[in-house]
Design a protein around this motif. Structure first.
Motif, short mmCIF file in Angstrom:
data_model
loop_
_atom_site.label_atom_id
_atom_site.label_comp_id
_atom_site.label_asym_id
_atom_site.label_seq_id
_atom_site.Cartn_x
_atom_site.Cartn_y
_atom_site.Cartn_z
N ALA A 278 0.84 -1.22 0.00
CA ALA A 278 0.00 0.00 0.00
C ALA A 278 0.87 1.26 0.00
O ALA A 278 0.35 2.37 0.03
N GLY A 279 2.19 1.08 0.00
CA GLY A 279 3.09 2.22 -0.13
C GLY A 279 3.43 2.93 1.17
O GLY A 279 3.87 4.09 1.15
N ALA A 280 3.23 2.25 2.32
CA ALA A 280 3.52 2.89 3.61
C ALA A 280 4.96 3.40 3.66
O ALA A 280 5.88 2.70 3.22
N SER A 281 5.15 4.59 4.22
CA SER A 281 6.52 5.09 4.42
C SER A 281 7.18 4.31 5.56
O SER A 281 8.37 4.00 5.51
N PHE A 282 6.39 4.03 6.62
CA PHE A 282 6.90 3.29 7.78
C PHE A 282 5.89 2.21 8.15
O PHE A 282 4.68 2.42 8.03
N ILE A 283 6.41 1.08 8.64
CA ILE A 283 5.54 0.06 9.25
C ILE A 283 5.96 -0.07 10.72
O ILE A 283 7.15 -0.14 11.01
N SER A 284 4.96 -0.08 11.60
CA SER A 284 5.26 -0.11 13.05
C SER A 284 4.85 -1.42 13.70
O SER A 284 3.70 -1.55 14.17
N PRO A 285 5.74 -2.41 13.76
CA PRO A 285 5.45 -3.60 14.56
C PRO A 285 5.54 -3.26 16.05
O PRO A 285 6.48 -2.58 16.48
N PHE A 286 4.55 -3.74 16.82
CA PHE A 286 4.46 -3.43 18.26
C PHE A 286 5.09 -4.55 19.07
O PHE A 286 4.41 -5.52 19.46
#
Ligand code: G3P
Length: 217
Positions: A121-129
């Motif tokens: 989807a083109g996310a700049s960042f992905i945040s795994p918790f």
């Protein structure tokens, strides 16, 4: 690895910025609520304190309303990026915002598969918790390792892995060893990262010895 701070407390952000370790800021609705201040005031003040990306999270749950909020937040400052939940609506909004040139941070990620979808989807960042995975008996850092490894196979994935829900300094070390792009660290963990008993003892000894140097007073 870049360091973001995970807080909406502007005094804490100011402190970390002064040390020179701050590449960006992440906030979420819980952190903003804790600050006791209006959302826009907090985000505007943070954007003046740091040049890097400042995550402002949408609270709408449907794409069109998310986009309305996102465009509004993005108009507040050049370094605002939009935090979106990892849901079909969130990724739909992410796709549109990416096309519009607005930065995004896809949040509430708990698996490598979710991270693969966010990248598409083109996310700049992905945040795994990671901390919240640890809380339920998983190893959060295993998921970070899977995401970094999977992303590394593809030249066309530009999404940066932003390790979130960091609870202790070991999470930060492991994030760097795994090659994560960013760790967003709460103020309390930044303080812990400075600490080593040998540093304190060493400094104490240097200062005590300095007293015996002629003319040092
Ligand atoms: O900003 C999102 C994330 O870092 C939340 O952390 O400690 O509430 O799981 P935590």
């Amino acid at each position: 690895m870049k360091f973001f701070i995970d807080t909406a407390d502007t005094d804490e952000i100011r402190k970390a910025a002064a040390i020179g370790v701050l590449d960006g800021v992440t906030t979420n609705p819980s952190l903003v609520a804790k600050s006791g201040r209006p959302f826009k005031d907090v985000i505007l003040e943070i954007c003046e304190l740091v040049d890097g990306p400042v995550s402002a999270e949408v609270t709408a749950t449907e794409t069109e309303e998310m986009l309305d909020e996102a465009r509004e937040y993005a108009s507040w400052a050049n370094n605002v990026i939009i935090k979106l939940p990892l849901t079909p609506d969130g990724l739909n909004a992410c796709n549109t915002l990416t096309d519009e040139g607005i930065g995004t941070n896809v949040t509430l990620c708990f698996s490598a598969n979710q991270a693969l979808l966010a990248a598409r989807a083109g996310a700049s960042f992905i945040s795994p918790f990671v901390g919240r995975l640890d809380d339920i008996g998983h190893d959060g850092m295993d998921v970070v390792d899977e995401i970094v490894t999977a992303y590394d196979h593809y030249d066309n994935i530009d999404t940066e892995v932003l390790v979130a829900s960091v609870r202790h300094p070991r999470h930060v070390t492991e994030a760097a060893l795994m090659g994560a792009d960013v760790a967003t660290v709460p103020p309390s963990v930044i303080e812990q990262m400075f600490q080593h008993p040998k540093t304190d003892l060493g400094l104490e000894k240097f200062l005590a010895d300095w007293e015996s140097v002629p003319g040092s007073e």
